[in-house]
Design an enzyme around this catalytic site. Structure first.
Site, PDB file in Angstrom:
ATOM      1  N   ARG A 364       7.322  28.337 187.483  1.00 34.42           N
ATOM      2  CA  ARG A 364       7.825  27.091 188.058  1.00 34.42           C
ATOM      3  C   ARG A 364       9.312  27.200 188.383  1.00 34.42           C
ATOM      4  O   ARG A 364       9.776  26.712 189.402  1.00 34.42           O
ATOM      5  CB  ARG A 364       7.552  25.907 187.128  1.00 34.42           C
ATOM      6  N   ASN A 486       8.245  19.719 181.305  1.00 35.46           N
ATOM      7  CA  ASN A 486       8.934  19.650 180.016  1.00 35.46           C
ATOM      8  C   ASN A 486       8.228  20.589 179.044  1.00 35.46           C
ATOM      9  O   ASN A 486       7.245  20.225 178.407  1.00 35.46           O
ATOM     10  CB  ASN A 486       8.917  18.215 179.502  1.00 35.46           C
ATOM     11  N   ASP A 487       8.757  21.792 178.951  1.00 40.21           N
ATOM     12  CA  ASP A 487       8.151  22.816 178.095  1.00 40.21           C
ATOM     13  C   ASP A 487       7.989  22.357 176.654  1.00 40.21           C
ATOM     14  O   ASP A 487       7.301  22.998 175.868  1.00 40.21           O
ATOM     15  CB  ASP A 487       9.060  24.060 178.073  1.00 40.21           C
ATOM     16  N   CYS A 488       8.675  21.303 176.311  1.00 40.21           N
ATOM     17  CA  CYS A 488       8.711  20.880 174.910  1.00 40.21           C
ATOM     18  C   CYS A 488       7.796  19.697 174.605  1.00 40.21           C
ATOM     19  O   CYS A 488       7.772  19.229 173.470  1.00 40.21           O
ATOM     20  CB  CYS A 488      10.147  20.551 174.516  1.00 40.21           C
ATOM     21  N   ASN A 490       4.524  19.213 173.855  1.00 42.78           N
ATOM     22  CA  ASN A 490       3.372  20.059 173.538  1.00 42.78           C
ATOM     23  C   ASN A 490       2.303  19.203 172.864  1.00 42.78           C
ATOM     24  O   ASN A 490       2.292  19.050 171.644  1.00 42.78           O
ATOM     25  CB  ASN A 490       3.800  21.214 172.626  1.00 42.78           C
TER      26      ASN A 490
END
Ligand code: BGC
Length: 813
Positions: A364, A486-488, A490
């Site tokens: 991305r 937002n990789d965070c 989860n």
């Protein structure tokens, strides 16, 4: 007063940032190199070099998180009588009579003066060459003859930057060098599977050298007082194992007024397997000799430097604005575009916050970076799109990252980030609009780099869209997978084990209901682009099919994604709302406001305006818009990494600059120019330069990824400078939505959105084989083009049609 202190200033004429105090609040760095050979260099000459890949081909060693900070680099020690000093102040830190560091476009010039001697070093990587040039000019400005002792210094990395820092039981025995004249060769592991070596050369006779670190520095000394330098005498050490370095020793005599140049060259060479050696154990130096010969005089180096400057002249001439506002012009014309080239080259791999070991190129990230760069060198963007798409899987999913050297997907992180596929459309559409090159859609591109698996790039785009459609949750919104942008966030991780990675652990996912409104908005935005593209290339049935999916997504958002005053952020594993007024904390998130307003979902029903107002009300603060509000005050294990951060930092209510432009574009589409501008100016480095000097701390000439938010212990501190999607998004926002010059398939769409205080401005835009000089008369309007006149004739609508040649365009709002 302490907070009045300034460490530097812009020099627009030379396109430089001039640092006048070496003790900046954090190392302020620059990048050298444009394609294969790269270096990072701080304002005190710290940093390192690598070939293509900061992990697998690290040429010089660097220790992160060191004490003191930024220790290690390319150092010149000058011993003048009993005084030893460095032009960049470090590492000796001998007080200088003058210090200056000029970071320019792919070069850095560091100048120091001490006791009547000036030492000025120009660092750059010549175009298309695999080396870093360090041109050192020593000048005697005193009235007496000076005899100086000059020591250079580089420390070799044993190639793989990761194992170099951990596998000492092997490393301490493998190091090998060769010395030939004024060149020191680093050939560790060349005897076995490596066909590359590095060298450090100077174009002058040397009176000695050292290649063994402990001999040069001394076991109980430091870079600040290497024993060889302090004694003023090289030991001609030959490294076997331990830590090989390269240091030249030169005695220089300068009459009053006299100056001398020394060209130091840090080079990288690859040999064919059957041409590796010129004699048993002796490396084949032919290519090194040839490279040295290309740069062994001041004239040759100056010519290479002039070529580099001309290269940047041409790149920065493609889009150029004159608004009369220096702060805006310098960011648009120089630094924002420059940062875009850097993020295109490095993704998130190598900075003073990214060790260059872990992250490679993000799927991305790289698609977004490309949108900031495609106008500069479209052919490189084209290759990048193919490389990225080659890491996709047949179901449309993809590796989250890949290594630049091998171009192979990174197995450590894998895939499963469900926003990733959409970005391929974002990048590809930007490329075609810039170039008009539809042929890229017919390129045959493999899956997971497997030969024989090739399908057209268009097919890759199609399966990218389908990946979203095939992974919808109970509200018919996109399933989030491991995370979205937002990789965070989860939502399937559920971890109580600190040894697990939030991003790759899915302790539960079977039966998940976790859905993302951010992906929903992204799908609608990129989906509209996809539909327009399909129509453009005559795939009408496909356009109709996808339009239906988009319409359905819009309905799903309106029905299940609206919270009354803003868009929800997500649904969790159990189907509970995230980013809702009903939540105790983090009631509103920025990502879904950005993407759903960019998608204009529910604009007619007033949703867009309400969402944008809510951003101002709940997210905006002095330094920009925070990611979520209020911050999480405790760890929520159903949410993953996001709530692991203390309040106000990173993804927990930090000002994650990357996503501010999404809302700004939403504002522009809604025609709210005043609001768009005020959000933009808050994170525009030149506008807040003063703040950078003491509060943000990081480089004032580029955007950083994060500024600590209003809930932080220290609001306003900047971190993670340089490598951030913010660069491309700031560029996309200002060039296309604020100034309103938007490449399109058939021409340039002109649709500015400005603050009502804006005055007339002119953009010169090279576009394919044409060049447009576009003057905009805002007349106090925030939005709405009333008339366009092209070369004297009125144009219908807002697209200036493409035709080769030079054109003048007058736009009245
Ligand atoms: C990553 C991006 C991600 C962002 C937000 C960045 O560090 O490179 O891929 O979208 O953080 O989590």
């Amino acid at each position: 007063m302490e907070n009045q202190k300034r460490y530097g200033h812009f020099d627009d004429q030379h396109r430089e940032y001039v640092i006048t105090d070496p003790q900046t609040p954090w190392p302020w760095i620059n990048y050298l190199g444009n394609e294969d050979f790269f270096s990072l260099i701080s304002n005190t000459a710290g940093g390192y070099s690598f070939y293509k890949d900061a992990k697998f081909r690290r040429i010089t060693r660097y220790r992160y998180n060191n004490v003191p900070m930024d220790n290690g680099g390319r150092y010149f020690y000058i011993k003048d009588g009993d005084t030893v000093w460095n032009p960049g102040w470090k590492p000796c830190k001998t007080p200088l009579d003058f210090y200056e560091c000029r970071h320019g476009m792919s070069y850095t010039r560091i100048t120091g003066r001490k006791n009547g001697v000036e030492a000025s070093v120009l660092f750059f990587v010549p175009l298309k060459k695999w080396c870093e040039v360090q041109k050192l000019t020593l000048k005697n400005e005193s009235a007496e003859t000076k005899t100086l002792k000059l020591f250079s210094f580089e420390e070799w990395c044993l190639w793989n930057a990761a194992t170099d820092m951990e596998n000492f039981q092997r490393n301490f025995s493998t190091g090998e060098v060769e010395i030939e004249g004024s060149t020191i060769y680093h050939k560790t592991e060349y005897r076995e599977r490596r066909n590359h070596y590095a060298f450090y050369h100077v174009n002058a006779e040397i009176q000695g050298f050292d290649t063994d670190r402990e001999t040069f520095v001394g076991l109980y000394n430091e870079f600040a007082d290497p024993q060889v330098v302090m004694e003023g005498k090289p030991r001609n050490s030959h490294a076997h194992g331990w830590s090989p370095i390269a240091s030249h020793y030169i005695e220089v005599t300068l009459k009053p007024g006299e100056s001398k140049d020394f060209v130091f060259l840090l080079g990288y060479i690859e040999n064919e397997q059957d041409e590796k050696f010129e004699a048993p154990q002796v490396i084949n130096k032919k290519k090194a000799h040839a490279l040295i010969a290309e740069l062994d005089t001041t004239e040759k180096v100056d010519k290479a430097f002039a070529e580099l400057n001309a290269y940047w002249d041409a790149l920065l001439n493609i889009y150029n604005v004159k608004t009369g506002n220096d702060k805006l012009d310098r960011m648009v014309n120089i630094w924002n575009q420059y940062q875009c080239m850097v993020t295109f080259n490095f993704s998130r791999s190598a900075s003073f916050f990214e060790s260059g070991i872990g992250r490679g190129m993000g799927f991305r990230d790289s698609n977004q970076d490309l949108v900031g760069f495609v106008h500069q060198i479209p052919s490189r963007a084209r290759q990048r799109i193919i490389d990225i798409a080659s890491t996709q899987f047949p179901d449309g999913g993809c590796y989250h990252q890949y290594q630049p050297l091998t171009k192979r997907g990174n197995n450590d992180i894998g895939g499963g980030f469900n926003d990733d596929p959409c970005w391929l459309i974002f990048g590809t559409v930007a490329y075609i609009k810039e170039t008009g090159d539809f042929s890229i859609l017919d390129e045959m591109v493999p899956f997971d780099n497997q030969p024989g698996s090739e399908v057209t790039l268009f097919e890759h785009l199609k399966i990218s869209m389908d990946h979203v459609i095939n992974n919808l949750g109970p509200h018919l919104l996109p399933l989030i997978g491991r995370a979205d942008w937002n990789d965070c966030l989860n939502l399937n991780c559920f971890s109580w084990d600190p040894n697990e990675s939030f991003q790759t652990t899915e302790n539960v996912s079977e039966g998940t209901k976790a859905e993302s409104l951010m992906i929903a908005g992204l799908f609608v935005v990129t989906g509209k682009d996809y539909v327009a593209l399909c129509k453009k290339i005559g795939k009408d049935a496909e356009a109709v099919r996808m339009q239906k999916a988009i319409d359905a997504m819009i309905e799903a958002v309106k029905k299940h994604g609206w919270d009354g005053e803003w868009y929800l952020r997500a649904y969790d594993f159990y189907g509970r709302k995230i980013g809702s007024n009903e939540c105790d904390e983090a009631k509103i998130f920025i990502e879904s406001q950005g993407w759903c307003t960019m998608a204009e979902i529910g604009a007619d029903e007033g949703m867009v305006a309400k969402s944008l107002d809510s951003c101002k009300k709940y997210l905006e603060c002095e330094h920009g818009m925070v990611l979520n509000n209020p911050a999480f005050t405790k760890y929520i294990y159903e949410y993953g990494e996001i709530s692991s951060y203390p309040e106000g930092y990173k993804e927990n209510a930090g000002i994650f600059c990357h996503n501010n432009p999404w809302v700004i574009i939403g504002e522009c589409l809604a025609g709210r120019g005043n609001d768009a501008w005020s959000h933009y100016a808050k994170i525009l480095p030149s506008y807040v330069e003063e703040k950078y000097q003491t509060l943000h701390k990081v480089e004032p000439y580029v955007n950083c990824q994060m500024v600590a938010g209003k809930d932080a212990f220290k609001p306003g501190e900047g971190k993670n400078s340089w490598l951030t999607g913010t660069a491309a998004w700031m560029w996309y926002t200002v060039s296309e939505f604020i100034l309103g010059i938007k490449p399109d398939y058939d021409g340039i769409r002109i649709d500015p959105c400005l603050p009502e205080t804006a005055t007339d401005y002119t953009v010169s835009r090279k576009f394919r084989d044409a060049e447009y000089t576009i003057t905009i008369h805002p007349n106090g309007q925030q939005k709405g083009v009333r008339s366009i006149v092209l070369d004297g004739s009125p144009v219908d609508g807002t697209v200036v049609p493409y035709a080769p040649g030079r054109h003048t365009v007058e736009v009245t709002m």
